[in-house]
Design an enzyme around this catalytic site. Structure first.
Site, PDB file in Angstrom:
ATOM      1  N   GLY A  57       0.771  -1.237   0.000  1.00  8.20           N
ATOM      2  CA  GLY A  57       0.000   0.000   0.000  1.00  8.20           C
ATOM      3  C   GLY A  57       0.797   1.279   0.000  1.00  8.20           C
ATOM      4  O   GLY A  57       0.371   2.281  -0.563  1.00  8.20           O
TER       5      GLY A  57
ATOM      6  N   ASP B 170       0.563   3.839   4.251  1.00  5.37           N
ATOM      7  CA  ASP B 170      -0.539   4.423   3.508  1.00  5.37           C
ATOM      8  C   ASP B 170      -1.689   4.771   4.454  1.00  5.37           C
ATOM      9  O   ASP B 170      -2.232   5.858   4.415  1.00  5.37           O
ATOM     10  CB  ASP B 170      -1.010   3.498   2.384  1.00  5.37           C
ATOM     11  CG  ASP B 170      -1.339   2.088   2.865  1.00  5.37           C
ATOM     12  OD1 ASP B 170      -1.027   1.727   4.028  1.00  5.37           O
ATOM     13  OD2 ASP B 170      -1.893   1.316   2.070  1.00  5.37           O
TER      14      ASP B 170
ATOM     15  N   ASP C 268      -5.599   1.690  10.225  1.00  5.81           N
ATOM     16  CA  ASP C 268      -6.970   1.320  10.586  1.00  5.81           C
ATOM     17  C   ASP C 268      -7.016   1.049  12.087  1.00  5.81           C
ATOM     18  O   ASP C 268      -7.082   1.969  12.875  1.00  5.81           O
ATOM     19  CB  ASP C 268      -7.424   0.081   9.806  1.00  5.81           C
ATOM     20  CG  ASP C 268      -7.756   0.368   8.356  1.00  5.81           C
ATOM     21  OD1 ASP C 268      -8.639   1.201   8.117  1.00  5.81           O
ATOM     22  OD2 ASP C 268      -7.149  -0.242   7.477  1.00  5.81           O
TER      23      ASP C 268
ATOM     24  N   LYS D  41      -7.667   6.356  10.377  1.00  3.79           N
ATOM     25  CA  LYS D  41      -9.085   6.249  10.701  1.00  3.79           C
ATOM     26  C   LYS D  41      -9.232   6.213  12.220  1.00  3.79           C
ATOM     27  O   LYS D  41      -9.180   5.144  12.819  1.00  3.79           O
ATOM     28  CB  LYS D  41      -9.672   4.959  10.136  1.00  3.79           C
ATOM     29  CG  LYS D  41      -9.729   4.852   8.642  1.00  3.79           C
ATOM     30  CD  LYS D  41     -10.367   3.525   8.258  1.00  3.79           C
ATOM     31  CE  LYS D  41     -10.439   3.314   6.785  1.00  3.79           C
ATOM     32  NZ  LYS D  41     -11.047   2.018   6.447  1.00  3.79           N
TER      33      LYS D  41
ATOM     34  N   PHE E 215     -14.319   2.164   3.627  1.00  7.94           N
ATOM     35  CA  PHE E 215     -13.345   1.411   2.840  1.00  7.94           C
ATOM     36  C   PHE E 215     -12.854   2.307   1.712  1.00  7.94           C
ATOM     37  O   PHE E 215     -13.620   2.682   0.828  1.00  7.94           O
ATOM     38  CB  PHE E 215     -13.957   0.130   2.280  1.00  7.94           C
ATOM     39  CG  PHE E 215     -12.918  -0.847   1.827  1.00  7.94           C
ATOM     40  CD1 PHE E 215     -12.313  -0.720   0.580  1.00  7.94           C
ATOM     41  CD2 PHE E 215     -12.500  -1.875   2.646  1.00  7.94           C
ATOM     42  CE1 PHE E 215     -11.334  -1.603   0.162  1.00  7.94           C
ATOM     43  CE2 PHE E 215     -11.526  -2.778   2.233  1.00  7.94           C
ATOM     44  CZ  PHE E 215     -10.945  -2.633   0.990  1.00  7.94           C
ATOM     45  N   VAL E 216     -11.574   2.670   1.751  1.00  7.84           N
ATOM     46  CA  VAL E 216     -11.014   3.603   0.778  1.00  7.84           C
ATOM     47  C   VAL E 216     -10.020   2.906  -0.137  1.00  7.84           C
ATOM     48  O   VAL E 216      -9.368   1.931   0.251  1.00  7.84           O
ATOM     49  CB  VAL E 216     -10.353   4.813   1.463  1.00  7.84           C
ATOM     50  CG1 VAL E 216     -11.388   5.659   2.181  1.00  7.84           C
ATOM     51  CG2 VAL E 216      -9.251   4.388   2.416  1.00  7.84           C
TER      52      VAL E 216
ATOM     53  N   ARG F 286      -5.164   0.330  -6.908  1.00  5.57           N
ATOM     54  CA  ARG F 286      -3.929   0.915  -6.371  1.00  5.57           C
ATOM     55  C   ARG F 286      -3.432   2.068  -7.233  1.00  5.57           C
ATOM     56  O   ARG F 286      -2.851   3.028  -6.729  1.00  5.57           O
ATOM     57  CB  ARG F 286      -2.822  -0.135  -6.276  1.00  5.57           C
ATOM     58  CG  ARG F 286      -2.999  -1.133  -5.173  1.00  5.57           C
ATOM     59  CD  ARG F 286      -1.717  -1.956  -4.991  1.00  5.57           C
ATOM     60  NE  ARG F 286      -1.937  -3.162  -4.224  1.00  5.57           N
ATOM     61  CZ  ARG F 286      -1.967  -3.230  -2.891  1.00  5.57           C
ATOM     62  NH1 ARG F 286      -1.820  -2.138  -2.190  1.00  5.57           N
ATOM     63  NH2 ARG F 286      -2.159  -4.380  -2.286  1.00  5.57           N
TER      64      ARG F 286
END
Length: 183
Positions: free
Chosen positions: A48, A104, A107, A135, A156-157, A169
């Site tokens: 990511g 990136d 969570d 988040k 959800f991004v 991506r």
């Protein structure tokens, strides 16, 4: 890939490519100030962080070296399992090095908390974090992030390195993935 190429797959756009680059430049100026006269090791977390790491490293105006690590705490779903596995370890010796983990997104914080402990345990002089996204509502573990980009909702991004099932991506922006895509 531009948002127009997949507009039916996104509920909304959170950040454009220009906004992302501006934020990375702001963080780079802070890192340059904090690491003046030093040579930090940037540790990108695969896959990511590839886009973030590339743009961040190019934006820095101080010497910095790069290395990559792949860790996983995700199963087949969209939630963290909490069990961390090293899929690709660092090539660099961390002993006495100033390390900046480049992420990136944060969570739950479980994986990053584990990674911090792991890298500190390898004898790094310092370990700090640059996360483009975090988040706060999803956090289950408090992680001290010195360099934070954007705080985002618990959605959800995808885009700018973030994926769903290895897709999206290469999207130049960051957007919320429409539920019909993953449900």
């Amino acid at each position: 890939m531009d948002t127009s190429d997949i507009e039916g797959d996104l509920s909304s756009i959170l950040y454009t490519e220009e906004q992302i680059h501006q934020k990375i430049a702001e963080v780079a100026r802070l890192v340059e100030r904090d690491y003046a006269g030093r040579d930090p090791l940037l540790v990108g977390v695969l896959k990511g962080a590839v886009m973030v790491m590339a743009d961040f490293a190019r934006e820095l105006r101080i010497p910095a070296t790069m290395d990559w690590m792949a860790v996983s705490s995700y199963g087949s779903g969209t939630k963290s399992s909490g069990v961390v596995r090293i899929l690709k370890d660092l090539d660099s010796d961390l002993h006495g090095r100033d390390v900046i983990i480049v992420e990136d997104i944060i969570d739950s914080g479980l994986t990053l908390s584990w990674l911090l402990g792991n890298l500190r345990g390898r004898g790094a002089a310092s370990v700090e974090i640059f996360a483009l996204l975090r988040k706060p509502e999803a956090a289950t573990v408090e992680v001290d992030v010195k360099y934070a980009g954007f705080e985002i909702p618990n959605e959800f991004v995808v885009g700018y390195g973030l994926d769903y099932d290895e897709r999206y991506r290469n999207l130049r922006a960051i957007g919320i993935l429409a539920p019909h895509v993953y449900s």
